[in-house]
Design an enzyme around this catalytic site. Structure first.
Site: not given
Lengths: 288, 207
Positions: A130-131
Site C-alpha cells: 500500500d502506497a
C-alpha cells in the site's frame, strides 16, 4: 500472445465484501461467494480477495469463508489477510485459493516471503504494497497502525522480489475509492524497479483508466474493486472498450462489440429503430 | 468413459480444492482427493495437481511413496494421468528450480528457468494463446483461439515429439506434453474457465 489482465479486488471485512474508500470508510456490498460467482460469469481474468479484518483481529485466515467463496471460481483466486505462517498458506491452498497475497508479513516478517516461495514457488506469492503520496514522493503505508514507513514502495518491491515474491500488487491509498484513475507515476516507479509482473489497484472509474494504465505503464494486470460491483455486466462492458486498444481475453457470449457507449464508457440504449427491428435469437447453452 | 473414478493426488502442496471444484462442476461424482494407496489404486484417471516449488513437490511425493505407487499404476497398468503445472514438470527427468532435483522421468526432458528478453516479465503470469501440435485427446473440444491461464517461472524443455501444444512468450513455451497415457499441461485448466473445462472433458472422454 499474453493478454493484459483485468482483475477484481474484493475487500472483505467481517465476512462481507465492502466498498472501501481511502482505507477509512467501508460500505457493505454483499457475500463473497455471490460476488465471485457473478465476476466469473462476466468473464473476469483474476480475483484478489483481501480480508482486512483478519490481521486487525490478529486472526488466522477465515478458511470456511474462502471455501464457500471459491466454490464457483474458475479463474485464479489470490487470497490475502491474516497470513503469518506457512501452515496458513497450506490450508488456504486446500480451501480453493491459488495464490496468496502478503501485506503485513511483507513489512514485518519478510522471511515468510522466502519461506513461502521455497515451498509453493515464487509464482504463488503475491506481495501487496500500500502506497501513500507524501509531497512529491511515495511511502509505504501500514494500514494496521495507520502510519507510513520511511521507505519507498518501489524500494520495498525490489527487496521483496529478491526475497522470492513472484508478483507485486501496488495499491494507491490516496486513489482508493476515489474514481480519479490509477496513479501512473507510482505504478511506473514500481514497474521499473522489478522484473516480476505488477498488478495495480486503486482509483479505476471506467475502461478509459484501464486503457491508460495499460498504455502508459508496463503493468501486467490492473485491478478494480468498487466500480465492478455496481453495474450489470460491468466486466464484459469494460472489456468491450479495452479491447479496442489493448488485447484482453474475452470469455462471455455477450461481448458488447456492437453496442454504443457514452463518453464515460457507460452502455447506451440502442436506437429505437434498431430495437424495433431486433430479432430474438435463442442462444443454446454450450454443453462442455 | 462416462463416469470414471477420478483421484486428485494430494501430495501436501497444490491447489487440490480448486481442481476438485472445476472437475466437480462438470458433473463427475466419483471424484476424490487422496494420498492413500488404496484409493489411488481404484482410480480410472489420475490428476497430479500443482502449485509448488519442484523440490518440495518431488520430496513430498517420495516421502508418501507416491512415486512408486503412481509409477506402477501409470507405467505398468497404463492408467491415464494428467499433470498440471508443477505436476506436469514432475513428469520430467529433472528440474533446475533451486538446485538440480530429480523428477519422475516418465517423459524425458528438463525443467529449465525461463530465460527471456528483458521486456518479458518472469514469472509468466496470465492468459495466453496455445497452439496445438496434436489436438487429441486433450484439446479435441477447444477452438484454435483458446486462452489458458499460465503461472510459472520454469518450463518443460523436451523433444518436439512429446510437445502436444506450445505457447508464445518470447520463446516457445511447452504448454502441453503427452506420451502414451501420460499427459501434462503447464497452464491451469481448473482456472481457465470454459477453455479449461473443455480440456478436462476431452481428457476424461478419451479414457
Amino acid at each position: 500472445m499474453l493478454k493484459k489482465r483485468v482483475a477484481a479486488t474484493l475487500v472483505v471485512k467481517d465476512g462481507i465484501v465492502v466498498q472501501s474508500i481511502g482505507f477509512r470508510k467501508y460500505l457493505p456490498v454483499g457475500k463473497p461467494a455471490i460476488a465471485i460467482e457473478f465476476l466469473n460469469q462476466w468473464g473476469i481474468d483474476e480475483i484478489i480477495l483481501l480480508d482486512i479484518s483478519a490481521s486487525l483481529k490478529n486472526a488466522e485466515p477465515d478458511y470456511n469463508m474462502i471455501k464457500k467463496a471459491s466454490k464457483k471460481c474458475y479463474v485464479p483466486l489470490t487470497v490475502g489477510g491474516g497470513i503469518t505462517k506457512v501452515d496458513h498458506i497450506k490450508e488456504l491452498m486446500h480451501c480453493g485459493s491459488d495464490k496468496i497475497s502478503l501485506n503485513q508479513a511483507a513489512i514485518h516478517q519478510p522471511g515468510l516471503v522466502t519461506e513461502a516461495a521455497l515451498l509453493f514457488g515464487d509464482q504463488c506469492v503475491v506481495v501487496s504494497i500500500d502506497a501513500v503520496k507524501m509531497g512529491n514522493s511515495y511511502e509505504v503505508y501500514d494500514y494496521l497502525t495507520k502510519t507510513t514507513l520511511k521507505k519507498k514502495p518501489a524500494q520495498l518491491a525490489k527487496e521483496l522480489q529478491s526475497r522470492g515474491a513472484g508478483e507485486i500488487l501496488i495499491n494507491s491509498v490516496d486513489r482508493d475509492g476515489s474514481y480519479l484513475g490509477y496513479d501512473i507515476t507510482l505504478i511506473n516507479e514500481v514497474c521499473e524497479a522489478v522484473t516480476v509482473p505488477v498488478i495495480c489497484c486503486g482509483g479505476a472509474k471506467n475502461a478509459a483508466d484501464f486503457i491508460r494504465v495499460f498504455s502508459e505503464t508496463t503493468v501486467s494486470a490492473a485491478s478494480a474493486a468498487n466500480f465492478f460491483h455496481f453495474s450489470e455486466h460491468s466486466v464484459n462492458c469494460t472489456k468491450a472498450n479495452i479491447i479496442k486498444q489493448v488485447p484482453v481475453r474475452l470469455e462471455t457470449y455477450a461481448d458488447y462489440s456492437g453496442n454504443p457507449f457514452d463518453g464515460s464508457q457507460r452502455l447506451l440504449k440502442k436506437g429505437d429503430k434498431e430495437l424495433e427491428e431486433m430479432l430474438f435469437i435463442r442462444i443454446e447453452k454450450e454443453i462442455i | 468413459m462416462i463416469n470414471p473414478k477420478i483421484v486428485i493426488v494430494d501430495y501436501g502442496v497444490g491447489n487440490t480444492h480448486s481442481v476438485s471444484n472445476a472437475i466437480g462442476s462438470l458433473g463427475y461424482k466419483k471424484l476424490k482427493i487422496s494420498d492413500q494407496e488404496a484409493v489411488i489404486k481404484e482410480a480410472d484417471a489420475l490428476i497430479l495437481p500443482g502449485v509448488g516449488a519442484f523440490e518440495a513437490c518431488a520430496g513430498n511425493l517420495r516421502e508418501r511413496h507416491l512415486d512408486t505407487i503412481l509409477g506402477e499404476l501409470v507405467l505398468v497398468k497404463k492408467k491415464p494421468i494428467l499433470g498440471i503445472c508443477v505436476g506436469m514438470q514432475l513428469l520430467a527427468t529433472d528440474s533446475e528450480e533451486n538446485g538440480l532435483h530429480a523428477g519422475l522421468n516418465w517423459i524425458e526432458g528438463h525443467v529449465k528457468k525461463l530465460q527471456l528478453p528483458p521486456e518479458y516479465a518472469v514469472p509468466h503470469v496470465g492468459w495466453n494463446n496455445v497452439k496445438f501440435n496434436s489436438r487429441e485427446p486433450l484439446f479435441s473440444r477447444n477452438s484454435d483461439d483458446s486462452n489458458f491461464y499460465f503461472d510459472h517461472s520454469y518450463y518443460f524443455s523436451c523433444d518436439d515429439k512429446y510437445v502436444a501444444a506450445f505457447s508464445d512468450y518470447g520463446i516457445k513455451v511447452t504448454a502441453a506434453v503427452q506420451r502414451d497415457n501420460i499427459y501434462g499441461v503447464q497452464f491451469h485448466p481448473e482456472k481457465s474457465q470454459t477453455s479449461g473445462l473443455k480440456l478436462f472433458r476431452g481428457f476424461f472422454n478419451s479414457i
